[in-house]
Design a protein around this motif. Structure first.
Motif, PDB file in Angstrom:
ATOM      1  N   ALA A 187     -26.659  80.935 101.135  1.00 54.43           N
ATOM      2  CA  ALA A 187     -27.624  81.324 101.578  1.00 54.43           C
ATOM      3  C   ALA A 187     -28.967  81.326 100.395  1.00 54.43           C
ATOM      4  O   ALA A 187     -30.162  81.157 100.780  1.00 54.43           O
ATOM      5  CB  ALA A 187     -27.653  82.742 102.099  1.00 54.43           C
ATOM      6  N   ALA A 188     -28.507  81.277  99.131  1.00 56.02           N
ATOM      7  CA  ALA A 188     -29.243  81.489  98.061  1.00 56.02           C
ATOM      8  C   ALA A 188     -28.600  80.685  96.830  1.00 56.02           C
ATOM      9  O   ALA A 188     -27.625  80.581  96.658  1.00 56.02           O
ATOM     10  CB  ALA A 188     -29.728  82.572  97.922  1.00 56.02           C
ATOM     11  N   PHE A 189     -29.437  79.962  96.055  1.00 56.34           N
ATOM     12  CA  PHE A 189     -29.311  79.539  94.846  1.00 56.34           C
ATOM     13  C   PHE A 189     -30.038  79.485  94.100  1.00 56.34           C
ATOM     14  O   PHE A 189     -31.381  79.325  94.116  1.00 56.34           O
ATOM     15  CB  PHE A 189     -28.280  78.085  94.898  1.00 56.34           C
ATOM     16  CG  PHE A 189     -29.130  76.900  95.198  1.00 56.34           C
ATOM     17  CD1 PHE A 189     -29.885  76.234  94.274  1.00 56.34           C
ATOM     18  CD2 PHE A 189     -29.150  76.484  96.403  1.00 56.34           C
ATOM     19  CE1 PHE A 189     -30.618  75.318  94.454  1.00 56.34           C
ATOM     20  CE2 PHE A 189     -29.853  75.243  96.686  1.00 56.34           C
ATOM     21  CZ  PHE A 189     -30.735  74.767  95.755  1.00 56.34           C
ATOM     22  N   GLN A 190     -29.650  79.775  92.465  1.00 55.75           N
ATOM     23  CA  GLN A 190     -30.523  79.520  91.281  1.00 55.75           C
ATOM     24  C   GLN A 190     -30.519  78.177  90.841  1.00 55.75           C
ATOM     25  O   GLN A 190     -29.173  77.651  90.581  1.00 55.75           O
ATOM     26  CB  GLN A 190     -30.086  80.603  90.343  1.00 55.75           C
ATOM     27  CG  GLN A 190     -30.294  82.014  90.845  1.00 55.75           C
ATOM     28  CD  GLN A 190     -30.100  83.047  89.333  1.00 55.75           C
ATOM     29  OE1 GLN A 190     -30.388  84.007  89.595  1.00 55.75           O
ATOM     30  NE2 GLN A 190     -29.039  82.617  88.684  1.00 55.75           N
ATOM     31  N   LEU A 191     -31.362  77.402  90.577  1.00 53.85           N
ATOM     32  CA  LEU A 191     -31.474  75.988  89.923  1.00 53.85           C
ATOM     33  C   LEU A 191     -31.746  76.532  88.471  1.00 53.85           C
ATOM     34  O   LEU A 191     -33.049  76.755  88.252  1.00 53.85           O
ATOM     35  CB  LEU A 191     -32.269  75.069  90.465  1.00 53.85           C
ATOM     36  CG  LEU A 191     -32.334  73.704  89.960  1.00 53.85           C
ATOM     37  CD1 LEU A 191     -30.978  72.949  89.703  1.00 53.85           C
ATOM     38  CD2 LEU A 191     -33.407  72.834  90.675  1.00 53.85           C
ATOM     39  N   VAL A 192     -31.046  76.120  87.516  1.00 56.50           N
ATOM     40  CA  VAL A 192     -31.183  76.538  86.170  1.00 56.50           C
ATOM     41  C   VAL A 192     -31.050  75.368  85.517  1.00 56.50           C
ATOM     42  O   VAL A 192     -30.061  74.655  85.151  1.00 56.50           O
ATOM     43  CB  VAL A 192     -30.075  77.705  85.682  1.00 56.50           C
ATOM     44  CG1 VAL A 192     -30.421  77.910  84.185  1.00 56.50           C
ATOM     45  CG2 VAL A 192     -29.952  78.729  86.468  1.00 56.50           C
ATOM     46  N   GLU A 193     -32.308  74.922  84.426  1.00 55.40           N
ATOM     47  CA  GLU A 193     -32.203  74.070  83.669  1.00 55.40           C
ATOM     48  C   GLU A 193     -32.231  74.547  82.354  1.00 55.40           C
ATOM     49  O   GLU A 193     -33.196  75.260  81.859  1.00 55.40           O
ATOM     50  CB  GLU A 193     -33.442  72.973  83.987  1.00 55.40           C
ATOM     51  CG  GLU A 193     -33.390  71.811  83.189  1.00 55.40           C
ATOM     52  CD  GLU A 193     -34.343  70.546  83.232  1.00 55.40           C
ATOM     53  OE1 GLU A 193     -34.553  69.735  82.845  1.00 55.40           O
ATOM     54  OE2 GLU A 193     -35.386  70.915  84.346  1.00 55.40           O
ATOM     55  N   LEU A 194     -31.417  73.736  81.404  1.00 48.23           N
ATOM     56  CA  LEU A 194     -31.367  74.183  79.879  1.00 48.23           C
ATOM     57  C   LEU A 194     -32.486  73.090  79.286  1.00 48.23           C
ATOM     58  O   LEU A 194     -32.134  71.775  79.205  1.00 48.23           O
ATOM     59  CB  LEU A 194     -30.116  74.102  79.431  1.00 48.23           C
ATOM     60  CG  LEU A 194     -28.990  75.145  80.060  1.00 48.23           C
ATOM     61  CD1 LEU A 194     -27.480  74.911  79.460  1.00 48.23           C
ATOM     62  CD2 LEU A 194     -29.473  76.334  80.230  1.00 48.23           C
ATOM     63  N   GLY A 195     -33.544  73.498  78.506  1.00 41.98           N
ATOM     64  CA  GLY A 195     -34.400  72.613  77.974  1.00 41.98           C
ATOM     65  C   GLY A 195     -35.113  71.759  78.869  1.00 41.98           C
ATOM     66  O   GLY A 195     -34.750  70.242  79.005  1.00 41.98           O
ATOM     67  N   PRO A 196     -36.028  72.185  79.676  1.00 39.26           N
ATOM     68  CA  PRO A 196     -36.772  71.373  80.706  1.00 39.26           C
ATOM     69  C   PRO A 196     -37.743  70.150  80.266  1.00 39.26           C
ATOM     70  O   PRO A 196     -38.184  69.683  81.232  1.00 39.26           O
ATOM     71  CB  PRO A 196     -37.160  72.357  81.662  1.00 39.26           C
ATOM     72  CG  PRO A 196     -36.914  73.577  81.154  1.00 39.26           C
ATOM     73  CD  PRO A 196     -36.443  73.465  79.631  1.00 39.26           C
ATOM     74  N   GLY A 197     -38.038  69.990  78.945  1.00 36.65           N
ATOM     75  CA  GLY A 197     -38.936  69.067  78.451  1.00 36.65           C
ATOM     76  C   GLY A 197     -40.216  69.306  79.207  1.00 36.65           C
ATOM     77  O   GLY A 197     -40.855  70.403  78.834  1.00 36.65           O
ATOM     78  N   LYS A 198     -40.912  68.381  79.820  1.00 36.21           N
ATOM     79  CA  LYS A 198     -42.212  68.716  80.296  1.00 36.21           C
ATOM     80  C   LYS A 198     -42.048  69.100  81.641  1.00 36.21           C
ATOM     81  O   LYS A 198     -43.308  69.329  82.441  1.00 36.21           O
ATOM     82  CB  LYS A 198     -43.122  67.425  80.336  1.00 36.21           C
ATOM     83  CG  LYS A 198     -43.279  66.861  78.819  1.00 36.21           C
ATOM     84  CD  LYS A 198     -44.550  65.754  78.952  1.00 36.21           C
ATOM     85  CE  LYS A 198     -45.144  65.346  77.625  1.00 36.21           C
ATOM     86  NZ  LYS A 198     -46.041  64.201  77.684  1.00 36.21           N
ATOM     87  N   GLY A 199     -40.902  69.223  82.288  1.00 35.72           N
ATOM     88  CA  GLY A 199     -41.151  69.557  83.644  1.00 35.72           C
ATOM     89  C   GLY A 199     -40.730  68.426  84.651  1.00 35.72           C
ATOM     90  O   GLY A 199     -40.627  68.694  85.800  1.00 35.72           O
ATOM     91  N   THR A 200     -40.938  67.353  84.132  1.00 33.80           N
ATOM     92  CA  THR A 200     -40.901  66.055  85.090  1.00 33.80           C
ATOM     93  C   THR A 200     -39.763  65.833  85.739  1.00 33.80           C
ATOM     94  O   THR A 200     -39.713  65.614  87.136  1.00 33.80           O
ATOM     95  CB  THR A 200     -41.219  64.823  83.978  1.00 33.80           C
ATOM     96  OG1 THR A 200     -42.273  65.046  83.266  1.00 33.80           O
ATOM     97  CG2 THR A 200     -41.208  63.618  84.921  1.00 33.80           C
ATOM     98  N   LEU A 201     -38.446  66.198  85.117  1.00 28.45           N
ATOM     99  CA  LEU A 201     -37.352  65.980  85.960  1.00 28.45           C
ATOM    100  C   LEU A 201     -37.282  67.157  87.069  1.00 28.45           C
ATOM    101  O   LEU A 201     -36.875  66.810  88.293  1.00 28.45           O
ATOM    102  CB  LEU A 201     -36.185  66.274  84.904  1.00 28.45           C
ATOM    103  CG  LEU A 201     -34.613  65.994  85.533  1.00 28.45           C
ATOM    104  CD1 LEU A 201     -34.774  64.661  86.107  1.00 28.45           C
ATOM    105  CD2 LEU A 201     -33.615  66.357  84.683  1.00 28.45           C
TER     106      LEU A 201
END
Length: 440
Positions: free
Chosen positions: A116-130
């Motif tokens: 029903a829920a999830f966290q999307l966690v990015e390590l070192g997201p750069g400029k946020g483009t991805l």
């Protein structure tokens, strides 16, 4: 993949070159190009003072100071990504890369039971483009995710980059909340209404059901370097050149150092790079996934325990001597995926590494390219799409130099054993990218 709407391709420019580092006599070098005139940067002055005070420092300490020193670190002050920066990453090369990673996370969410829920966690997201490309896929597949509560959690030590990420993801339509003293030092809302939070450390991210993304994150974590000698392993250190007072050089430690414990007893190479921080991150991810579920997808330059001296620098899209003008160039070392698998300690199942061309083809990049080409008659856009595809897939470019590794709960594989630390190729599995994409 026809459910994805077309979007404009990004401008293409030169990517990071991946060339072998050379061993020159007793010292190391980042490449075979002549070193440029040494520039006495603020970071160099800081390092010389440090070495004079405490003696030669490890390569790991050197990398950490040069890249993340709060006052003078490369990542703290520079916008290093893109055509005007020092290197470019896959999300800037083609929108298809991020879109297919978005599909991967949705595929895993569906396969794991549509929580029903999830966290999307990015390590070192750069400029946020991805993340921007991934969120576009989430929006376009809103019918699948409409009853799921999604939140974004970005682990970023650079204030400069976090500001760029915030502008990319939120366009600041809703004012950002800032609290420099809090573990969550910034909060906002994305353009599509998803809450997003920034942290300096993975430990501070709530331990909830999460999907983790680490794209070109592990290759900049500090490595210890070791050389095998007639007297046993000796660590490579950074010292001041006795012939030139404002120049650095590599030397070998005269005796064993504490970090030598990270070397495997059965190691056969004569030069080894070990990244304890990477091991700590993998252990944290494995612990979280085993307890709360989810998955981690890791994409990076790397090898499966075979390479030796890979420490190098990049400045202006060219190789740069790692000891010259510290603080003005990116430093990186190839990721040892066999070490990452070993550090998961069996808490989770590991798949890979698989080469980028294999992963993206399994995810349907050929179909996606055809859809985008069919939707445009503009010659320049078609050329950009084809050039981006070639950059990502060509074995001589990124196709074989970039690798993907996944960590998933053991139960996700229905009892299949994928945790052998010496396994170089994954067995057939139901996980997208490591086998052909199949919606369940």
């Amino acid at each position: 993949m026809s459910f994805l709407a077309a979007a404009g391709a990004r401008r293409l420019c030169a990517m990071r070159a991946v060339l072998p580092c050379l061993w020159r006599g007793k010292y190391f070098s980042s490449g075979d190009e002549p070193a440029e005139n040494n520039s006495v940067t603020p970071m160099l002055r800081h390092l010389i003072y440090k070495i004079k005070s405490t003696g030669p420092i490890t390569v790991a300490e050197y990398m950490k100071e040069v890249l993340t020193n709060p006052a003078k670190g490369y990542y703290m002050k520079h916008d290093m990504l893109g055509e005007e920066g020092d290197f470019i990453t896959s999300p800037e090369i083609s929108q298809m890369f991020g879109e297919l990673l978005g599909i991967w996370f949705i595929s895993e969410w569906i396969a794991a039971g549509k929580n029903a829920a999830f966290q999307l966690v990015e390590l070192g997201p750069g400029k946020g483009t991805l993340l921007e490309d991934i969120l576009r896929v989430f929006s376009q597949l809103g019918s699948l995710l409409k009853n799921c509560d999604i939140s974004l959690h970005l682990v970023e030590v650079s204030q400069k980059l976090s500001e760029i990420q915030a502008l990319t993801l939120t366009e600041e339509k809703v004012p950002l909340e800032r609290n420099a003293e809090s573990p969550v030092y910034m909060k906002g809302v994305t353009k599509s209404g998803i809450p997003v939070s920034w942290y300096r450390d993975l430990q501070d991210v709530p331990k909830e059901y999460s999907f983790y993304l680490a794209h070109e994150f592990f290759d900049v974590l500090p490595v210890h370097k070791f050389q095998k000698t007639p007297h046993g392993w000796r660590e490579v250190l950074v010292d001041i050149d006795p012939q030139v007072s404002d120049k650095l050089r590599f030397v070998l430690a005269p005796c064993a150092t504490p970090a030598e414990t990270f070397i495997q007893d059965d190691e056969t190479r004569d030069h080894v790079e070990v990244c304890p921080e990477a091991g700590a991150v993998i252990q944290e991810l494995s612990q979280r996934i085993s307890l709360t579920g989810g998955a981690a997808l890791i994409a990076d330059y790397g090898h499966d325990g075979t390479k030796t001296d890979t420490f190098r620098g990049f400045r202006g899209h060219r190789l740069h001597d790692v000891l010259t003008a510290p603080g003005t160039a990116d430093l990186t070392a190839d990721v040892d995926f066999s070490y990452l698998r070993r550090m998961s300690q069996g808490k989770v199942a590991s798949l890979g590494p698989v080469e980028q061309q294999t992963f993206l083809r399994n995810m349907g990049i050929d179909v996606r390219l055809k859809i985008l080409l069919d939707k445009t008659d503009e010659p320049s856009l078609r050329q950009q799409l084809l050039q981006g595809y070639n950059m990502l897939m060509n074995p001589m470019k990124m196709g074989e130099r970039f690798n993907f590794l996944a960590l998933v709960p053991h139960q996700r594989l229905h009892g299949r054993n994928q945790t052998n630390a010496r396994q170089s190729k994954p067995s057939p599995s139901p996980v997208a990218g490591f086998g052909e994409l199949a919606w369940q």
